[in-house]
Write a protein that holds these residues in place. Structure first.
Motif, PDB file in Angstrom:
ATOM      1  N   MET A 136       1.024   2.642  -1.844  1.00 49.80           N
ATOM      2  CA  MET A 136       1.967   3.569  -1.152  1.00 49.80           C
ATOM      3  C   MET A 136       1.984   4.931  -1.805  1.00 49.80           C
ATOM      4  O   MET A 136       2.165   6.008  -1.303  1.00 49.80           O
ATOM      5  N   ILE A 148       1.110   6.193   4.407  1.00 48.64           N
ATOM      6  CA  ILE A 148       1.532   4.729   4.847  1.00 48.64           C
ATOM      7  C   ILE A 148       3.128   4.937   4.589  1.00 48.64           C
ATOM      8  O   ILE A 148       3.755   5.660   3.803  1.00 48.64           O
ATOM      9  N   SER A 163       5.260  -0.961   4.399  1.00 47.58           N
ATOM     10  CA  SER A 163       4.064  -2.131   3.719  1.00 47.58           C
ATOM     11  C   SER A 163       4.880  -3.529   3.875  1.00 47.58           C
ATOM     12  O   SER A 163       5.935  -3.359   3.630  1.00 47.58           O
ATOM     13  N   PHE A 207      -0.502  -2.557   5.831  1.00 44.53           N
ATOM     14  CA  PHE A 207       0.122  -1.098   5.659  1.00 44.53           C
ATOM     15  C   PHE A 207       0.150  -0.424   6.797  1.00 44.53           C
ATOM     16  O   PHE A 207      -0.926  -0.176   7.475  1.00 44.53           O
ATOM     17  N   LEU A 237       0.292   3.120   8.875  1.00 41.67           N
ATOM     18  CA  LEU A 237       0.002   4.357   8.774  1.00 41.67           C
ATOM     19  C   LEU A 237       0.620   5.043   9.937  1.00 41.67           C
ATOM     20  O   LEU A 237       0.842   4.632  11.077  1.00 41.67           O
ATOM     21  N   CYS A 293      -1.558  10.245  11.305  1.00 44.66           N
ATOM     22  CA  CYS A 293      -2.475   9.964  10.061  1.00 44.66           C
ATOM     23  C   CYS A 293      -3.900  10.620  10.552  1.00 44.66           C
ATOM     24  O   CYS A 293      -4.551  10.164  11.527  1.00 44.66           O
TER      25      CYS A 293
END
Ligand code: ATP
Ligand code: ATP
Ligand code: MG
Ligand code: MG
Ligand code: MG
Ligand code: MG
Ligand code: MG
Length: 264
Positions: free
Chosen positions: A62, A68, A71, A80, A82, A86
């Motif tokens: 992270m 991220i 998690s 994880f 995103l 992203c």
């Protein structure tokens, strides 16, 4: 312009760009950890320090990848999430997946050496992780994904806790314990634990029952797509600096998510 007559081979490469505006979840899972846990004599059913190593590695992930947002992990796996916008590696799947697998592997190894200096890793059995990326079109899918993993953690933990009590305290062989548990449902296992071993499953540590969720305490605004490159860089820096909370809580019910509406 081609550098040499050999360069045409580059054209054989194929790239899968993950769809824009979708949630990406990358899950890593330890290779052969059933054997790995035997080799390094993990406490069964749950080796607390091995979980600590996983969580340390996930925290480093992270810190390394500010995209991220959340998690979740238990046993030898971590997922994880995103953020939707992203653009890491331009969303190239092979880059994402291979980078996550290799980072998790080296961070795990680093954390292992810190946590278990008296158990040096044998070069013939080093910890490695595979990785896969899955895309989800809506936040409901993301919620259901995390619920799926947490239910899996619960089912495995209840099974393993009952199994190992039957073996360690009940004196059964592995095969006998397995036979005993065939066809049992959750309430049967709860009853075995309570009646035969005086264990109230509800009182087992939360980290075993619920796994670990890490969340970046960063409140993002939805207007990020209209920002300039420099503004985006500034936001990434803020995201990088934001505190990361480590929790062992329910992520199936609405509470966790309602408290953090920015995750969507
Ligand atoms: P694969 O390579 O297909 O993932 P695997 O042996 O890693 O095979 P998993 O389904 O991933 O199989 O299961 C991981 C196993 O690792 C668990 O079943 C458990 O035996 C062991 N394990 C992982 N973490 C711990 C822990 N903290 N304490 C005790 N055992 C653990
Ligand atoms: P990316 O993450 O995109 O792969 P990169 O910086 O790793 O970026 P590469 O195209 O993979 O870029 O190039 C690797 C670079 O690493 C080489 O250009 C060189 O500068 C350096 N490098 C690798 N091995 C050596 C070495 N043994 N001695 C000196 N330099 C090296
Ligand atoms: Mg597996
Ligand atoms: Mg595994
Ligand atoms: Mg696993
Ligand atoms: Mg390189
Ligand atoms: Mg290179």
């Amino acid at each position: 312009m081609a550098n040499s007559r050999f360069e045409y081979v580059k054209q054989f490469e194929r790239e899968n760009f993950l769809l824009p505006d979708t949630y990406i979840v990358i899950r890593v899972d330890g290779k052969g950890f059933h054997k790995f846990s035997e080799k390094y004599e993990f406490e069964k059913p749950n080796d607390e320090r091995a979980l600590k190593v996983m969580n340390q590695a996930a925290l480093k992930m992270m810190e390394s990848f500010p995209d991220i947002t959340v998690s979740y992990g238990d046993s030898d796996e971590y997922s994880f999430l995103l953020q939707k916008k992203c653009n890491l590696f331009e969303r190239r799947e092979m880059k994402l997946v291979s980078t996550f697998a290799s980072h998790m592997s080296v961070y795990y190894m680093y954390a292992w050496n810190e946590e278990f200096p008296q158990k040096p890793l044998d070069p013939s059995r080093l910890p490695t992780f595979d990785a896969r990326a899955v895309q989800y079109p809506s936040f409901q899918h993301v919620r259901d994904y995390f619920s799926w993993r947490q239910v899996d953690c619960h089912i495995n933990n209840l099974y393993n806790t009952t199994f190992w009590n039957l073996v360690v305290k009940g004196g059964l062989t592995g095969q006998e314990a397995e036979n005993r548990l065939i066809g049992t449902v959750s309430s049967d296992k709860n009853e075995i634990l309570f009646k035969e071993f005086g264990i109230n499953y509800n009182n087992e540590p939360e980290i075993y029952k619920k796994g670990t969720v890490m969340v970046r305490d960063y409140v993002s605004s939805h207007e990020e797509q209209e920002l300039s490159k420099r503004q985006l860089q500034r936001l990434e820096k803020q995201r990088r600096k934001a505190n990361i909370s480590t929790l062992h809580v329910d992520i199936i019910k609405d509470g966790f998510w309602n408290e953090r509406p920015w995750l969507e």
